[in-house]
Design an enzyme around this catalytic site. Structure first.
Site, PDB file in Angstrom:
ATOM      1  CE  LYS A  81      -3.934   1.985   2.327  1.00 37.96           C
ATOM      2  NZ  LYS A  81      -4.931   1.810   3.521  1.00 37.96           N
ATOM      3  CB  SER A 156      -8.256   4.017   2.580  1.00 38.81           C
ATOM      4  OG  SER A 156      -7.316   3.347   3.185  1.00 38.81           O
ATOM      5  CB  SER A 180      -8.579   0.845   5.267  1.00 41.04           C
ATOM      6  OG  SER A 180      -9.199   2.237   5.482  1.00 41.04           O
TER       7      SER A 180
END
Length: 494
Positions: A81, A156, A180
């Site tokens: 990420k 997210s 997320s």
């Protein structure tokens, strides 16, 4: 010939370590897959072809020299990420304000991955600064769900989850501030874990809400997730919130759970996290999952956590308040985007223009909410009250765990919605995290495991399993048992 991108991480590791296939071959296969489909999915913001293959070659060379694998996952590539800093590729947090920025140091988690011999394929897309539930808030375009490219992959960390579902990576890393990792896992029929707060270093994670942020492992199976969890877990003296405690036996728990015996395990259904207002396919999938746990020998009871009904309200005061503080560092003075830097404007004017141009709408919204909540005259009324609710949520969890070893709920009350459908309705977006927020507020751990496809719309649904702080292995035992009994599921057609 076997399509290497379709194999799980554990199987790939076994083949690499037995030298049936090379890490370079596995890594190249995934880079080729990224090249073939990521133009549609947009799961990656940066693809690290050369460094990934170089790391893979180093693993192959070590194995060829007779060295033991550096870890159980040595040679298996991974998507990272884009909120964890790296010295060899940009870290943007999906924001224009950090476009092209390369950090001068690696996050502790990244250092662990490198030491474990795990090639990093690149940086995955996300909602800007991890603020969102759909990965539509990225400054570099939305990620699309491999199950239906007209729909969101969750957020997210939608890029990390979509990369798994599209077979662009066998493993990925996400961060979970309010769901997320877990909500994207549910949206893409993958597995995602929010570990106990403080058990994985936050050093080198660009902070959104420091008391809530937690990195965690993502994969396509419970065992693969457990293997990655053990690689990245552990105490870090550079993180003041890190807990100095032994790493829990997650892999052993996953292997034990896969035998399918849950006799003696008490499973609590959280009354406040199950509603008739949920998507009917979500309700049906959850009911079937609970029946499956019962068939495995678990004792299922209902528990009540009354304060959970206020979790969304409390979270959206605590989280933006910490965002308001953390994002103050992006002042255009030291690094990042700088607008109106022509010598004719004051530092304040440059700062204002740079933030206006660099931050997206959702980030600006949360900064303003948090600044207001922390302002003189409103601190006690808003932020102070939210902290009291947070304490009550922790108390409710404590009482619930007196009656149950783990708690269960749907991961998300809805299936993935269409791109753009909720962009103009922030509250509807926030409510999609109502089942995941309590765990973050309490600092506990939780996993999302695929529980099939919704009978209503044929889209993925997730089962959330929660456990107390420092009992992460319970997630893997129960999750693996359910996964084994549930059987194989369809995969995304992309």
């Amino acid at each position: 010939m076997t399509d290497l991108t379709r194999l799980g991480a554990a199987e790939l590791a076994e083949k690499i370590h037995a030298r049936e296939v090379s890490s370079v071959e596995v890594t190249q296969a995934h880079l080729d897959r990224i090249g073939a489909v990521d133009g549609t999915v947009n799961a990656f913001l940066h693809v690290a072809h050369e460094s990934a293959l170089s790391a893979a070659q180093a693993v192959d060379d070590a194995l060829g020299a007779g060295d033991a694998p550096a870890s159980a996952l040595a040679g298996v590539p991974l998507g990272l990420k884009d909120i964890l800093v790296t010295t060899d590729m940009p870290t943007t947090a999906a924001s224009k304000i950090l476009e092209g920025w390369v950090a001068p140091y690696d996050a502790t988690l990244v250092t662990k991955l490198r030491a474990a011999g795990i090639p990093i394929l690149g940086k995955t897309n996300m909602d800007e600064f991890a603020m969102g539930s759909s990965t539509e808030n990225s400054a570099y375009g939305p990620t699309r769900n491999p199950w239906d490219t007209d729909r969101i992959p969750g957020g997210s960390g939608g890029g990390s989850a979509a990369a798994l579902a599209a077979f662009e990576a066998p493993l990925s890393i996400g961060t979970d501030t309010g769901g997320s990792i877990r909500q994207p896992a549910a949206c893409t029929s993958t597995v995602g874990v929010k570990p106990t707060y403080g058990t994985i270093s936050r050093y080198g994670i660009i902070a959104a809400a420091s008391s809530l942020d937690q990195a965690g492992p993502c994969a396509r199976s419970v065992l693969d997730t457990a293997l990655l969890h053990e690689v990245i877990a552990g105490y870090d003296p550079r993180d003041s919130t890190s807990i100095d405690t032994p790493v829990r036996p997650m892999v052993a728990a996953a292997r034990a759970g896969a035998t399918g015996d849950l006799k003696g395990v008490r499973v609590g259904i959280v009354k406040e996290l199950y509603s008739d207002s949920y998507n009917s396919g979500v309700r049906g999938s959850f009911d079937a999952a609970v029946a499956q746990l019962t068939a495995l020998g678990a004792e299922v009871v209902e528990v009540s956590c009354p304060s959970f009904e206020h979790a969304v309200a409390a979270y959206y005061l605590v989280m933006p308040s910490e965002v308001s503080s953390n994002l103050a560092r992006f002042d255009s003075m030291r690094y990042g985007l700088r607008v109106k830097d022509d010598g004719n404007h004051s530092a304040q004017q440059v700062m204002m223009a740079s933030r206006a141009a660099g931050f997206g709408d959702e980030v600006k919204r949360r900064i303003m909410i948090g600044t207001y909540a922390l302002s003189a005259g409103y601190y006690d009324e808003y932020y102070g009250q939210a902290l009291k609710v947070r304490a009550l949520i922790a108390q409710d969890f404590a009482k619930a765990y007196e009656q149950a070893d783990v708690l269960v709920s749907p991961t998300s009350p809805v299936t993935p919605w269409k791109l753009g459908e909720k962009l103009d309705d922030p509250l509807a977006m926030y409510l999609s995290d109502m089942c995941t927020l309590p765990t973050n507020l309490a600092g506990h751990c939780a996993i999302s495991v695929p529980s099939g496809l919704s009978a209503e719309d044929g889209l993925p649904v997730g089962l959330q399993i929660m456990a107390p702080a420092l009992a992460d292995e319970r997630l893997y035992r129960v999750g693996a048992a359910y996964e084994a009994a549930r059987g194989e599921l369809p995969t995304a057609a992309l």
